[in-house]
Design a protein around this motif. Structure first.
Motif, PDB file in Angstrom:
ATOM      1  N   ILE A 313       0.842  -1.200   0.000  1.00 46.77           N
ATOM      2  CA  ILE A 313       0.000   0.000   0.000  1.00 46.77           C
ATOM      3  C   ILE A 313       0.874   1.245   0.000  1.00 46.77           C
ATOM      4  O   ILE A 313       0.635   2.200  -0.757  1.00 46.77           O
ATOM      5  N   ALA A 314       1.915   1.245   0.831  1.00 48.13           N
ATOM      6  CA  ALA A 314       2.820   2.400   0.887  1.00 48.13           C
ATOM      7  C   ALA A 314       3.552   2.591  -0.438  1.00 48.13           C
ATOM      8  O   ALA A 314       3.715   3.722  -0.911  1.00 48.13           O
ATOM      9  N   PHE A 315       4.024   1.488  -1.054  1.00 44.76           N
ATOM     10  CA  PHE A 315       4.710   1.591  -2.346  1.00 44.76           C
ATOM     11  C   PHE A 315       3.794   2.237  -3.378  1.00 44.76           C
ATOM     12  O   PHE A 315       4.220   3.069  -4.184  1.00 44.76           O
ATOM     13  N   SER A 316       2.527   1.839  -3.365  1.00 46.20           N
ATOM     14  CA  SER A 316       1.567   2.352  -4.345  1.00 46.20           C
ATOM     15  C   SER A 316       1.331   3.839  -4.143  1.00 46.20           C
ATOM     16  O   SER A 316       1.272   4.611  -5.111  1.00 46.20           O
ATOM     17  N   ILE A 317       1.199   4.261  -2.896  1.00 46.09           N
ATOM     18  CA  ILE A 317       0.997   5.684  -2.622  1.00 46.09           C
ATOM     19  C   ILE A 317       2.265   6.465  -2.941  1.00 46.09           C
ATOM     20  O   ILE A 317       2.205   7.602  -3.431  1.00 46.09           O
ATOM     21  N   ASP A 318       3.425   5.868  -2.690  1.00 42.40           N
ATOM     22  CA  ASP A 318       4.691   6.497  -3.101  1.00 42.40           C
ATOM     23  C   ASP A 318       4.701   6.735  -4.608  1.00 42.40           C
ATOM     24  O   ASP A 318       5.093   7.806  -5.081  1.00 42.40           O
ATOM     25  N   GLY A 345       5.187   9.455   9.571  1.00 45.97           N
ATOM     26  CA  GLY A 345       4.303   8.544  10.279  1.00 45.97           C
ATOM     27  C   GLY A 345       4.246   7.159   9.663  1.00 45.97           C
ATOM     28  O   GLY A 345       5.258   6.576   9.277  1.00 45.97           O
ATOM     29  N   SER A 346       3.028   6.624   9.550  1.00 48.09           N
ATOM     30  CA  SER A 346       2.864   5.264   9.019  1.00 48.09           C
ATOM     31  C   SER A 346       3.330   5.166   7.580  1.00 48.09           C
ATOM     32  O   SER A 346       3.773   4.099   7.135  1.00 48.09           O
ATOM     33  N   ALA A 347       3.238   6.268   6.822  1.00 46.75           N
ATOM     34  CA  ALA A 347       3.735   6.257   5.438  1.00 46.75           C
ATOM     35  C   ALA A 347       5.245   6.086   5.422  1.00 46.75           C
ATOM     36  O   ALA A 347       5.788   5.373   4.572  1.00 46.75           O
ATOM     37  N   ALA A 348       5.941   6.717   6.361  1.00 46.13           N
ATOM     38  CA  ALA A 348       7.398   6.567   6.443  1.00 46.13           C
ATOM     39  C   ALA A 348       7.771   5.149   6.856  1.00 46.13           C
ATOM     40  O   ALA A 348       8.744   4.578   6.367  1.00 46.13           O
ATOM     41  N   ARG A 349       6.968   4.569   7.733  1.00 46.43           N
ATOM     42  CA  ARG A 349       7.241   3.201   8.194  1.00 46.43           C
ATOM     43  C   ARG A 349       6.785   2.163   7.175  1.00 46.43           C
ATOM     44  O   ARG A 349       7.036   0.980   7.336  1.00 46.43           O
ATOM     45  N   GLN A 350       6.068   2.627   6.146  1.00 51.01           N
ATOM     46  CA  GLN A 350       5.492   1.735   5.118  1.00 51.01           C
ATOM     47  C   GLN A 350       4.589   0.704   5.771  1.00 51.01           C
ATOM     48  O   GLN A 350       4.633  -0.486   5.472  1.00 51.01           O
ATOM     49  N   ARG A 438      10.828   9.527   5.760  1.00 48.85           N
ATOM     50  CA  ARG A 438      11.456   8.763   4.680  1.00 48.85           C
ATOM     51  C   ARG A 438      11.339   9.571   3.391  1.00 48.85           C
ATOM     52  O   ARG A 438      10.271  10.079   3.068  1.00 48.85           O
ATOM     53  N   ARG A 439      12.452   9.696   2.695  1.00 48.38           N
ATOM     54  CA  ARG A 439      12.438  10.444   1.429  1.00 48.38           C
ATOM     55  C   ARG A 439      11.734   9.622   0.361  1.00 48.38           C
ATOM     56  O   ARG A 439      12.108   8.496   0.088  1.00 48.38           O
ATOM     57  N   VAL A 440      10.732  10.223  -0.256  1.00 46.04           N
ATOM     58  CA  VAL A 440       9.970   9.576  -1.321  1.00 46.04           C
ATOM     59  C   VAL A 440      10.447  10.043  -2.684  1.00 46.04           C
ATOM     60  O   VAL A 440      10.522   9.257  -3.632  1.00 46.04           O
ATOM     61  N   ALA A 441      10.790  11.325  -2.795  1.00 47.80           N
ATOM     62  CA  ALA A 441      11.206  11.899  -4.078  1.00 47.80           C
ATOM     63  C   ALA A 441      12.088  13.108  -3.815  1.00 47.80           C
ATOM     64  O   ALA A 441      12.150  13.640  -2.705  1.00 47.80           O
ATOM     65  N   GLY A 442      12.773  13.562  -4.876  1.00 50.21           N
ATOM     66  CA  GLY A 442      13.664  14.713  -4.761  1.00 50.21           C
ATOM     67  C   GLY A 442      15.110  14.296  -4.608  1.00 50.21           C
ATOM     68  O   GLY A 442      15.411  13.202  -4.120  1.00 50.21           O
ATOM     69  N   LYS A 443      16.005  15.169  -5.016  1.00 50.73           N
ATOM     70  CA  LYS A 443      17.430  14.853  -5.018  1.00 50.73           C
ATOM     71  C   LYS A 443      18.150  15.200  -3.723  1.00 50.73           C
ATOM     72  O   LYS A 443      19.295  14.822  -3.520  1.00 50.73           O
ATOM     73  N   LEU A 444      17.488  15.939  -2.835  1.00 52.89           N
ATOM     74  CA  LEU A 444      18.135  16.317  -1.585  1.00 52.89           C
ATOM     75  C   LEU A 444      18.212  15.108  -0.647  1.00 52.89           C
ATOM     76  O   LEU A 444      17.196  14.504  -0.304  1.00 52.89           O
ATOM     77  N   GLU A 445      19.413  14.759  -0.222  1.00 49.43           N
ATOM     78  CA  GLU A 445      19.614  13.627   0.697  1.00 49.43           C
ATOM     79  C   GLU A 445      19.341  14.095   2.122  1.00 49.43           C
ATOM     80  O   GLU A 445      20.251  14.363   2.903  1.00 49.43           O
ATOM     81  N   ALA A 446      18.067  14.184   2.463  1.00 42.86           N
ATOM     82  CA  ALA A 446      17.684  14.761   3.755  1.00 42.86           C
ATOM     83  C   ALA A 446      17.790  13.766   4.904  1.00 42.86           C
ATOM     84  O   ALA A 446      18.034  14.155   6.049  1.00 42.86           O
ATOM     85  N   GLU A 447      17.613  12.487   4.620  1.00 39.32           N
ATOM     86  CA  GLU A 447      17.532  11.511   5.705  1.00 39.32           C
ATOM     87  C   GLU A 447      18.833  11.410   6.496  1.00 39.32           C
ATOM     88  O   GLU A 447      18.802  11.225   7.716  1.00 39.32           O
ATOM     89  N   GLY A 448      19.971  11.542   5.838  1.00 35.68           N
ATOM     90  CA  GLY A 448      21.241  11.423   6.540  1.00 35.68           C
ATOM     91  C   GLY A 448      21.391  12.443   7.647  1.00 35.68           C
ATOM     92  O   GLY A 448      21.763  12.108   8.777  1.00 35.68           O
ATOM     93  N   ALA A 449      21.097  13.703   7.339  1.00 34.88           N
ATOM     94  CA  ALA A 449      21.224  14.769   8.335  1.00 34.88           C
ATOM     95  C   ALA A 449      20.230  14.588   9.472  1.00 34.88           C
ATOM     96  O   ALA A 449      20.556  14.805  10.650  1.00 34.88           O
TER      97      ALA A 449
END
Length: 610
Positions: A313-318, A345-350, A438-449
């Protein structure tokens, strides 16, 4: 073998003191059951004794289906005896069977001891697993087979210096959709028909171009003994259509495709993802997502892993989010600086169910004014598109349309740091809302920071205590005397809330343990396993929570499917009386496991349980 020696060799009696074991032995009666004899009847009179199989075998039958077999040393009748309720399943002798019968009072003392509770818990887990395996065997799903069994032929290979035209001719001649390109270092590259379309035809490359310029140089491989269902999920998550399969020695033995795994018809995750990616406008995205309930229904009917279904479900919404972002940028223009669309939230946790709402944010680099001028209309375009697809806006406004959730990355880092430094419970409550990202799209590597700043939580004891309290705010609907506690008032009388009474609590417990150990994993089961690996929780607690989480998801999804078939909106309120006997007992045990885990967390965090 005398009664005492036999019992002393089998759990839970092997953990009793000499005096306790003597008391058990003195209460034992011996009874013989001929083949076909019903020892306990599902929905019949409660058990009056605890049964131990001394010799022979019996079948466990639930609603006419044999779900398990028991033999020498196995114990049964305990659930019915403890709660004085009708047996949840029928127990029938399948051959000449001799049983020891232990008096109710003595059995009650044994089963309520620490060793007895652990034994009952483990027995319920085994029973739930047996039911699941029975269902899998009945439908004979390909997803439960080893992926190596689907390899139809050896891989077709070629040299990286081969010209594109020659490689295409080879693929046509061999009737394959991919070529493998071995390297000296042992890695394997891959060239697919999709590469030919997107990297050759679309870019108008010459047929003389060597394939090394357009292939994927290091293809990910999977072992041949990996379950098909797991490979399917990895394909969906990574956007792959081919997976090289390696044997135990690491040698690639073939390639499987998405068609091999799931087919290309309707009601498959691949078909849905493909329809979303091909959508020409926002309305077409909504139309594609409208097929999601049918896809999920097909997966639930086929006994797919319930946690995997949440991921799908999360993959599909992504996929819908990414396509809407592409369409939005085509209409409103590209943002002027790097950005990242973050699921929360739950979308980040898939871990999303059929009925879900939106939780997302934006991070970016550069000057906020021009960035926001571009990102604000893009956020509204995507949010409106998801809403049109049936994914409701968040009632709490936790969405990228909220200017407070569109921030430069450095501001997000500072905000996380502030919330973890603030000693008020409100700060941990605010941070828990966007703690999972969780990063879904975009080139900015935000999760590391963001992961880096979150990892500092291990040195902030007050924040950790507040976060642990978040995991204790909700309570599972279980009483240690009365069993399940249903809500007799409110909008859903006679039901239990699977989400707030169980699933969400497990997620909060996993987050609290993971944060205490510096773990930055996002999915609930990954957090629990990492916490166990760090020594924060023991294997029994982790296994129990994982089984409870998976079981509650199973009940939740089947409930949703039944409601949709009845033309009702899915919710998380289940009437225990509507469940089968084994499932109802499993529900009780799942809630008990969660309640015990809350006590363990409270003890570790130095918090008095409410």
């Amino acid at each position: 073998m005398e009664v005492r020696a036999f019992l002393a060799d089998h759990p839970p009696f092997d953990a009793l003191s000499e005096a306790e074991l003597n008391r058990v032995v003195s209460s034992v009666q011996i009874e013989h059951f001929a083949p076909g004899t019903v020892i306990l009847q599902q929905a019949g009179a409660p058990a009056t004794h605890l049964f131990v199989v001394r010799r022979g075998e019996a079948e466990i039958v639930d609603d006419g289906r044999v779900i398990d077999e028991i033999g020498e040393g196995d114990v049964f009748g305990m659930w019915s005896l403890l709660d004085q309720v009708a047996p949840t399943a029928t127990v029938r002798a399948s051959e000449d069977t001799l049983c020891y019968l232990i008096d109710a009072d003595v059995a009650d003392e044994v089963l309520r001891s620490r060793a007895g509770i652990a034994f009952v818990t483990a027995s319920v887990r085994r029973r739930i697993a047996a039911v699941d395996e029975t269902l899998k065997a009945e439908v004979d799903l390909v997803r439960y087979r080893e992926v190596g069994a689907l390899v139809r032929r050896p891989p077709v290979t070629c040299d990286p210096n081969t010209a594109i035209a020659e490689a295409a001719e080879l693929m046509a001649r061999e009737r394959v959709s991919s070529l493998l390109i071995p390297s000296v270092g042992g890695d394997v590259g891959i060239l697919t028909d999709r590469d030919l379309r997107t990297r050759v035809v679309a870019e108008r490359r010459s047929g003389d171009t060597p394939i090394r310029d357009v292939m994927t140089p290091q293809a990910e491989t999977v072992p041949a003994d990996t379950m098909v269902g797991e490979v399917l999920l990895r394909m969906l998550e990574g956007g792959f259509h081919h997976f090289p399969i390696a044997d135990a020695g690491g040698t690639v033995v073939g390639v499987v495709t998405d068609t091999d795994l799931m087919g290309i018809g309707r009601n498959t995750p691949f078909a849905l993802k493909s329809a979303i990616e091909r959508a020409r406008n926002r309305e077409a995205v909504a139309g594609a997502i409208a097929e999601l309930p049918d896809v999920i229904t097909a997966l639930v009917d086929s006994s797919a892993d319930p946690v995997d279904v949440g991921h799908i479900i999360a993959f599909s919404i992504d996929a819908a989010t990414r396509r809407l972002l592409e369409l939005g940028m085509a209409e409103h223009g590209e943002p002027p600086s790097p950005w990242a669309w973050l699921a929360l939230g739950s979308a980040a946790r898939q871990e999303q169910a059929i009925r879900t709402d939106q939780d997302h944010a934006l991070a970016f680099e550069g000057d906020p004014d021009p960035a926001n001028a571009s990102l604000a209309p893009l956020a509204e375009f995507v949010t409106a598109g998801l809403e049109a697809a049936g994914i409701a806006r968040c009632n709490g406004d936790v969405m990228a349309t909220n200017a407070a959730l569109r921030l430069p990355l450095q501001d997000w880092v500072r905000r996380f740091d502030f919330w973890m430094s603030d000693q008020s419970p409100k700060a941990s409550e605010q941070l828990s809302i966007i703690f999972d990202f969780r990063r879904v799209a975009g080139k900015l590597e935000a999760e590391g920071a963001l992961d880096e700043i979150m990892a500092t939580a291990v040195n902030r004891p007050i924040f950790l205590a507040h976060l642990a309290r978040r995991a204790l705010d909700l309570r599972p609907p279980i009483g240690f005397v009365r069993g399940l506690i249903v809500d007799h008032r409110g909008e859903h009388p006679g039901t239990v809330d699977l989400k707030h009474g169980g699933i969400l609590i497990v997620g909060n417990i996993a987050r609290a343990w993971a944060t205490r150990t510096g773990v930055t994993a996002k999915r609930t089961l990954h957090r629990l396993r990492a916490a166990e690996g760090a020594g924060a929780v023991d294997a029994e607690t982790r296994e129990g929570l994982e089984e409870a989480f998976r079981f509650l998801w199973e009940v939740r999804l089947r409930h949703h499917v039944e409601q949709m078939r009845a033309g009702e909106k899915p919710d998380d309120f289940v009437d225990p009386k509507a469940l089968g006997g084994v499932a109802r007992q499993g529900l009780k045990e799942a809630f008990r496991i969660i309640a015990r885990a809350q006590k363990e967390l409270a003890l570790a965090a130095g918090i008095k349980p409410r």
